[in-house]
Design an enzyme around this catalytic site. Structure first.
Site, PDB file in Angstrom:
ATOM      1  N   GLY A   1      64.680  88.667   1.626  1.00 24.62           N
ATOM      2  CA  GLY A   1      65.274  87.347   1.495  1.00 24.62           C
ATOM      3  C   GLY A   1      64.978  86.576   2.772  1.00 24.62           C
TER       4      GLY A   1
ATOM      5  N   ALA B   1      66.614  86.462   5.508  1.00 19.93           N
ATOM      6  CA  ALA B   1      66.797  87.274   6.717  1.00 19.93           C
ATOM      7  C   ALA B   1      65.644  88.261   6.867  1.00 19.93           C
ATOM      8  CB  ALA B   1      68.141  88.008   6.649  1.00 19.93           C
ATOM      9  N   GLY B   2      65.367  89.023   5.830  1.00 20.31           N
ATOM     10  CA  GLY B   2      64.342  90.068   5.933  1.00 20.31           C
ATOM     11  C   GLY B   2      62.933  89.505   6.016  1.00 20.31           C
TER      12      GLY B   2
ATOM     13  N   ARG C   1      85.324  75.387   1.149  1.00 22.66           N
ATOM     14  CA  ARG C   1      85.343  76.016  -0.169  1.00 22.66           C
ATOM     15  C   ARG C   1      86.650  76.724  -0.498  1.00 22.66           C
ATOM     16  NH1 ARG C   1      79.131  78.255   0.090  1.00 22.66           N
ATOM     17  NH2 ARG C   1      78.260  76.192  -0.156  1.00 22.66           N
TER      18      ARG C   1
ATOM     19  N   HIS D   1      80.978  84.046  -4.898  1.00 22.08           N
ATOM     20  CA  HIS D   1      79.717  83.438  -4.478  1.00 22.08           C
ATOM     21  C   HIS D   1      79.088  84.099  -3.256  1.00 22.08           C
ATOM     22  CE1 HIS D   1      76.865  80.242  -3.803  1.00 22.08           C
ATOM     23  NE2 HIS D   1      77.311  80.067  -2.582  1.00 22.08           N
TER      24      HIS D   1
ATOM     25  N   GLU E   1      73.258  88.084   5.166  1.00 21.52           N
ATOM     26  CA  GLU E   1      74.555  88.243   4.498  1.00 21.52           C
ATOM     27  C   GLU E   1      75.064  89.680   4.594  1.00 21.52           C
ATOM     28  OE1 GLU E   1      74.727  86.358   0.635  1.00 21.52           O
ATOM     29  OE2 GLU E   1      76.705  87.192   0.212  1.00 21.52           O
TER      30      GLU E   1
HETATM   31  C1  LIG Z   1      73.595  80.381  -6.350  1.00 24.99           C
HETATM   32  C2  LIG Z   1      73.665  80.410  -4.857  1.00 24.99           C
HETATM   33  C3  LIG Z   1      73.337  79.285  -4.127  1.00 24.99           C
HETATM   34  C4  LIG Z   1      73.391  79.306  -2.737  1.00 24.99           C
HETATM   35  N1  LIG Z   1      73.093  78.160  -2.040  1.00 24.99           N
HETATM   36  C5  LIG Z   1      73.163  78.188  -0.691  1.00 24.99           C
HETATM   37  C6  LIG Z   1      72.838  77.021   0.072  1.00 24.99           C
HETATM   38  O1  LIG Z   1      72.488  75.978  -0.467  1.00 24.99           O
HETATM   39  N2  LIG Z   1      72.904  77.105   1.421  1.00 24.99           N
HETATM   40  C7  LIG Z   1      73.277  78.245   2.067  1.00 24.99           C
HETATM   41  O2  LIG Z   1      73.310  78.257   3.300  1.00 24.99           O
HETATM   42  N3  LIG Z   1      73.568  79.362   1.362  1.00 24.99           N
HETATM   43  C8  LIG Z   1      73.520  79.369   0.022  1.00 24.99           C
HETATM   44  N4  LIG Z   1      73.830  80.503  -0.681  1.00 24.99           N
HETATM   45  C9  LIG Z   1      74.015  81.768   0.042  1.00 24.99           C
HETATM   46  C10 LIG Z   1      72.645  82.307   0.431  1.00 24.99           C
HETATM   47  O3  LIG Z   1      71.724  82.098  -0.609  1.00 24.99           O
HETATM   48  C11 LIG Z   1      72.655  83.807   0.749  1.00 24.99           C
HETATM   49  O4  LIG Z   1      73.725  84.112   1.568  1.00 24.99           O
HETATM   50  C12 LIG Z   1      71.379  84.183   1.457  1.00 24.99           C
HETATM   51  O5  LIG Z   1      70.258  83.742   0.734  1.00 24.99           O
HETATM   52  C13 LIG Z   1      71.300  85.685   1.702  1.00 24.99           C
HETATM   53  O6  LIG Z   1      70.053  85.963   2.282  1.00 24.99           O
HETATM   54  P1  LIG Z   1      69.710  87.432   2.747  1.00 24.99           P
HETATM   55  O7  LIG Z   1      68.322  87.389   3.252  1.00 24.99           O
HETATM   56  O8  LIG Z   1      70.762  87.947   3.647  1.00 24.99           O
HETATM   57  O9  LIG Z   1      69.786  88.323   1.418  1.00 24.99           O
HETATM   58  P2  LIG Z   1      69.048  88.169  -0.054  1.00 24.99           P
HETATM   59  O10 LIG Z   1      68.334  86.891  -0.212  1.00 24.99           O
HETATM   60  O11 LIG Z   1      70.119  88.534  -1.005  1.00 24.99           O
HETATM   61  O12 LIG Z   1      67.966  89.283   0.005  1.00 24.99           O
HETATM   62  C14 LIG Z   1      68.294  90.645  -0.104  1.00 24.99           C
HETATM   63  C15 LIG Z   1      67.020  91.445  -0.107  1.00 24.99           C
HETATM   64  O13 LIG Z   1      67.354  92.807   0.011  1.00 24.99           O
HETATM   65  C16 LIG Z   1      66.676  93.559  -0.975  1.00 24.99           C
HETATM   66  N5  LIG Z   1      67.519  94.697  -1.288  1.00 24.99           N
HETATM   67  C17 LIG Z   1      68.835  94.735  -1.604  1.00 24.99           C
HETATM   68  N6  LIG Z   1      69.246  95.994  -1.737  1.00 24.99           N
HETATM   69  C18 LIG Z   1      68.174  96.772  -1.501  1.00 24.99           C
HETATM   70  C19 LIG Z   1      67.965  98.173  -1.493  1.00 24.99           C
HETATM   71  N7  LIG Z   1      68.948  99.036  -1.734  1.00 24.99           N
HETATM   72  N8  LIG Z   1      66.722  98.624  -1.244  1.00 24.99           N
HETATM   73  C20 LIG Z   1      65.682  97.772  -0.991  1.00 24.99           C
HETATM   74  N9  LIG Z   1      65.842  96.451  -0.963  1.00 24.99           N
HETATM   75  C21 LIG Z   1      67.074  95.958  -1.216  1.00 24.99           C
HETATM   76  C22 LIG Z   1      66.456  92.615  -2.122  1.00 24.99           C
HETATM   77  O14 LIG Z   1      65.366  93.066  -2.881  1.00 24.99           O
HETATM   78  C23 LIG Z   1      66.166  91.316  -1.361  1.00 24.99           C
HETATM   79  O15 LIG Z   1      64.814  91.295  -1.004  1.00 24.99           O
HETATM   80  C24 LIG Z   1      73.794  80.469  -2.077  1.00 24.99           C
HETATM   81  C25 LIG Z   1      74.136  81.605  -2.813  1.00 24.99           C
HETATM   82  C26 LIG Z   1      74.100  81.569  -4.188  1.00 24.99           C
HETATM   83  C27 LIG Z   1      74.557  82.766  -4.950  1.00 24.99           C
END
Ligand SMILES: Cc1cc2nc3c(=O)[nH]c(=O)nc-3n(C[C@H](O)[C@H](O)[C@H](O)COP(=O)(O)OP(=O)(O)OC[C@H]3O[C@@H](n4cnc5c(N)ncnc54)[C@H](O)[C@@H]3O)c2cc1C
Length: 637
Positions: free
Chosen positions: A42, A44-45, A330, A401, A425
């Site tokens: 995502g 972060a990663g 929120r 959410h 996250e």
């Molecule tokens: C509908 C929606 C709209 C949003 N809109 C906004 C916005 O407008 N602005 C804002 O700031 N935030 C928003 N958010 C929040 C935001 O999208 C997330 O908090 C953020 O994208 C999380 O990013 P991340 O990189 O931490 O994780 P993610 O994007 O969730 O990525 C997780 C990654 O980990 C991998 N993964 C998970 N478990 C495993 C495992 N066991 N083994 C291997 N890989 C794994 C997945 O494949 C994925 O690649 C929104 C959230 C939602 C639900």
């Protein structure tokens, strides 16, 4: 045990610069000797993998989906915050910092939040340089809109697809490194365990989701970016694959889990419409820039919204919070929607909805302007509900959410297991008890582009890292444990599907550990979870086999972790005898029904240590010291 967040000394405004200077550097020629494992692609990663590889480290990157671009981050709609102050509204790093600490109800670490606000501006520059097509104003500067909990417009956006555009930027940077051979990409792999050797994270065990083969991967550090656990509630706005498995299994290996009960319920989602629904849809918070929230004053009023005159409407947010109006944070907006529905003023078939009305904005600005801002969101709403929001108000209700809790990390983003870093996250770090809109993307990219590239170097140079191999006994033992758990699940051959269990645990969590909580309900939930967990291991039906594509098995693994993790959330909620942000215990509220904190006893991060299933986890605390902002009762009036 008191936890040390390792916050550097000195002035708040200078901590990060000083820390970066003091961190030991890895010689450029030595970087290629280190193998870093990044789990998750995502924001972060993706950003972490790209940045670490760009620095010269060898990176292995894993994700569940078939492409890094399918990470849940792609769903983010509304925008990303930064303190650029292009609008001349008086924004500043300090204001973004203050709004975030206050928005989180004073339950976040000051120094982390300040650093986040500091690097927010770098993120925008980096993304623009990558070609992210942010919206622009008439003069060519990047445009901004407002999000909750702030009185300035500081949210950068790309229509209603900000997450997608930012992820394409990070993905391009990642693929550049894949092309250069510095990142090796492992899609369709699910991390099922962490390998810890001599107290240090030295590898992971993953399942190839296509062939079912179990693989072992070794490295010098593991960077976990696996997102949030909102799907413990079954119904949420998160992507279906979001889960707690990677984080929870690290927790079982010794990483403390912080504030697991801090869940964000978003106020503007399409209401639940039936028992067999598997997903909820977010209508972006950006809509509250122009949409007005209201309910009929009279609970018995059954007229269609367009026939209810102004005098019979209650614009309850505008009336109750004149300063922030529809843009209160929120947690506040969600609780107020629930309160209106509890009073019988909810609308729609289920009476669990309130109106979000654009009639005034369309009258003021014209339909074309509103369509330009929110067109894709309106289209999405119409496709799902068959109602045209240009003509009739949207109906919205709060839904799960985001999760503010996560693995505990220090200022360097390192967990309580040496060499296990947690980003985005998946960690607990910056949002306290309530995250402000558009701050998750900011945090994920801050962690990946601007923090981990520095702090991981400090760890790698400062630690003794003996050579390890995937043939080491620790790797074999961990793989055996993973296999045993899979076989145990397949062997049950009971009568209930995994989804059936998931739906039930979700309902328990929503009813008793959701928007409002109380001690009796939480105690009851704990018992119900224990009973359901016992039944899961006696009665779950997981068809198919392990050495094949088997989505039931994938889901069963994730749900089995939710079954354990849900109890930890309840334990945490019970231990926190106060209300703050998204954690609203009905026994602790002000006269105006706002969350009432107890700073004397609960101004801390609660971090839990795993002691075994059905065994009480150990409680640890990181006291939160506020030296730069004054703790106050939040007010958005
Ligand atoms: C509908 C929606 C709209 C949003 N809109 C906004 C916005 O407008 N602005 C804002 O700031 N935030 C928003 N958010 C929040 C935001 O999208 C997330 O908090 C953020 O994208 C999380 O990013 P991340 O990189 O931490 O994780 P993610 O994007 O969730 O990525 C997780 C990654 O980990 C991998 N993964 C998970 N478990 C495993 C495992 N066991 N083994 C291997 N890989 C794994 C997945 O494949 C994925 O690649 C929104 C959230 C939602 C639900």
């Amino acid at each position: 045990m008191l936890l040390d967040g390792k916050v550097p000394g000195g002035l708040l405004t200078e901590k990060w610069d000083r820390h970066r200077f003091e961190l030991k550097l890895v010689n450029p020629a030595n970087k290629r000797k280190f193998q870093i494992i990044v789990v998750g692609t995502g924001l972060a990663g993706g950003s972490a993998s790209a940045s670490l590889a760009e620095l010269g480290y060898d990176v292995k990157t894993f994700c569940i989906q078939d492409s890094p671009r399918r990470a849940h981050s792609i769903a983010a709609q509304g925008g990303i915050n930064a303190a650029k102050n292009y609008t001349n509204e008086g924004d500043s790093i300090w204001r973004l910092f203050y709004d975030t600490v206050k928005g989180g109800d004073f339950r976040a670490r000051e120094a982390n939040v300040y650093r986040l606000a500091q690097v927010s501006n770098n993120i925008i520059d980096q993304c623009v340089a990558q070609g992210v097509p942010f919206a622009r104003d008439y003069g060519g500067l990047l445009a901004n809109r407002s999000f909750g909990g702030a009185q300035v417009s500081r949210t950068f956006y790309a229509r209603g697809q900000t997450g997608q555009q930012l992820l394409l930027g990070a993905y391009s940077a990642l693929m550049r490194q894949v092309g250069k051979g510095k990142v090796k990409m492992y899609p369709r792999r699910e991390m099922l365990d962490l390998v810890v050797i001599n107290g240090k994270a030295r590898g992971i065990v993953v399942r190839n989701l296509v062939t079912g083969q179990i693989e072992r991967h070794a490295g010098d550090a593991v960077v976990l970016c696996t997102g949030g656990y909102g799907n413990v509630y079954f119904l949420s706005t998160n992507a279906m694959a979001c889960n707690v498995t990677a984080a929870y299994r690290c927790h079982k290996r010794g990483a403390l889990f912080a504030n697991p009960c801090f869940t964000q319920i978003h106020p503007t989602c399409i209401p639940v419409h039936g028992d067999y629904q598997a997903k909820l849809t977010l209508m972006s918070e950006s809509l509250r820039n122009d949409g007005r929230v209201w309910v009929p004053k009279n609970p018995a009023d059954e007229r269609p919204p367009n026939q209810i005159p102004e005098s019979d409407r209650d614009y309850y947010l505008e009336n109750k919070y004149p300063s922030f109006g529809n843009l209160v944070p929120r947690d506040v907006a969600s609780r107020n929607a629930k309160e209106q529905c509890d009073q019988g003023k909810g609308v729609g078939e289920t009476a669990l909805a309130v109106y979000l009305d654009f009639a005034d904005a369309i009258k003021r600005d014209g339909q074309a302007v509103i369509a330009k801002k929110y067109g894709n969101l309106f289209q999405m709403y119409e496709k799902i509900t068959a109602d045209n929001p240009y003509q009739t108000p949207m109906m919205i209700y709060p839904a799960v959410h985001y999760t503010m809790g996560g693995l505990w990390v220090d200022y360097n983003l390192m967990s309580t297991i040496d060499g296990l870093f947690v980003l985005g996250e998946a960690n607990f770090s910056d949002h306290g008890a309530n995250r402000l809109g558009a701050s998750a993307l900011m945090q994920g990219l801050a962690d990946g582009y601007f923090i981990i590239p520095y702090t991981i170097g400090g760890y790698l140079t400062g630690s003794r890292l003996d050579r390890v191999s995937v043939e080491d006994q620790a790797f074999r033992d961990t793989e055996n444990e993973v296999n045993a758990r899979i076989q145990k699940m397949l062997a049950v051959q009971g009568k209930r599907t995994v989804d059936d269990f998931h739906r039930q645990i979700g309902l328990i969590m929503w009813d008793y550990c959701g928007m409002a909580r109380n001690n009796a309900g939480l105690e009851k939930a704990r018992k119900l979870i224990q009973e359901l967990r016992a039944e899961f291991w006696e009665n779950v039906l997981v068809p198919g086999k392990t050495d094949d594509l088997n989505q039931s098995l994938e889901r069963a693994g994730r749900v089995s972790d939710f079954m354990e993790f849900a109890e930890l959330m309840v334990i945490d909620a019970l231990a926190r005898q106060e209300s703050c942000g998204g954690h609203f215990n009905e026994a602790f509220q002000t006269e105006d029904n706002e969350a009432k904190r107890d700073d004397e006893n609960f101004c801390h991060v609660a971090a839990w240590e795993y002691n075994g299933v059905d065994v009480e986890p150990a409680f640890h605390k990181e006291p939160l010291n506020f030296e730069n902002v004054e703790l106050s009762q939040r007010s958005y009036k």
